[in-house]
Design an enzyme around this catalytic site. Sequence first.
Site: not given
Ligand code: IMP
Ligand code: MG
Length: 333
Positions: A123, A252, A190, A42-43, A13, A40, A321, A249
């Site tokens: 996620t 939260r 992750t 998200g852009h 993020d 997992n 910016t 995604v």
């Molecule tokens: P998972 O990758 O869904 O197993 O999540 C594991 C951890 O990585 C959790 O704390 C998620 O919130 C975090 N996470 C996974 N992918 C992203 C992402 O793209 N952005 C921010 N946090 C992520």
């Molecule tokens: Mg993201």
Amino acid sequence: MTTTVVVGGFFGDEGKGKIISYLASHDSPKIVARGGAGPNAGHTIKDGDRTYKVRMLPSGFLNKDARVMIGPGVVVDPDVLISEIQNYDVGGRALVDANCGIIDASHRDRDSGGMLKEKIGSTGSGTGPANSDRAMRTLRLARDIPELSEMITDVSQEINSAIATGENVLIEGTQGTFLSLWHGTYPYVTSKDVTASGICADVGLGPTKVDEVMVVFKSYVTRVGTGPLNNVLSVEEMQRRGWTEFGTVTGRPRRAADFDMSLAARAAMLNGATQAAVTKMDVRFPRCAHKTEFGDMPDDAKKFILDIEDALGIPVSIIGTGPYVDDIIDRRT
Ligand code: IMP
Ligand code: MG
């Protein structure tokens, strides 16, 4: 011609999607290939009056002359991918490696409760369980899925041939350095390595072929899900500073902390970064909003950037910016 790998420097993020989108439109890559974990990620990308949210499609898809590809190291949720291709009209130029792992309902189920959900704050996208099945050698691959048959290609061959013929190639990472399974805050990470080396392996690009590694930081740090975040701010302080954010995604709320220079320096080291990008400068320094020249930023903002360059020993070549793709100060030329 250059091969550039873009990765996140904190906990995801950081605004990679917007930076990649900018690079994809300005550097004319013929291929934009995605590594990283899976849906997992998200852009969010804003261009004109449109807001795009992608979890599977490479963020470089806005450049209609680029073919966008997903490397074999990434696990793919076919439903998510196909709906993004349809919604954003990317059919014909979105390709998937034959060896991408496939997420199904059982993976999403296993990711939506128990240890992964409660302790790690996953996620729920099925990414971790699918990577676990892949390690067990039981996961189905894209080559076994009829609905993907038209999109199948050999991503590493495509990338390496493009490089051999002198094309620009852009490789996009997902998540962030400290969510890496190897280098992050284990177990609150992750299910993959998401540093530049891991991203290159995901798409089949050898280390000698990489020209530039750009590590992306936000002007403050956020973290979604569980796991440590040094000097985390109270909700009130976060609101006062305007640093409140929600996950793309999962929706939260994200926790926030001030920019962490030692974490940034470690990220630059782990990724072998040759340059950095810093996003959301307008959130931290409102007078930076929509600026496109370094000299037009206020002095405190300039100092913030120069301090990062000093501490990391690499140039901050791209500065975000504002939310739109062209809210960018590009200092590369
Ligand atoms: P998972 O990758 O869904 O197993 O999540 C594991 C951890 O990585 C959790 O704390 C998620 O919130 C975090 N996470 C996974 N992918 C992203 C992402 O793209 N952005 C921010 N946090 C992520
Ligand atoms: Mg993201």
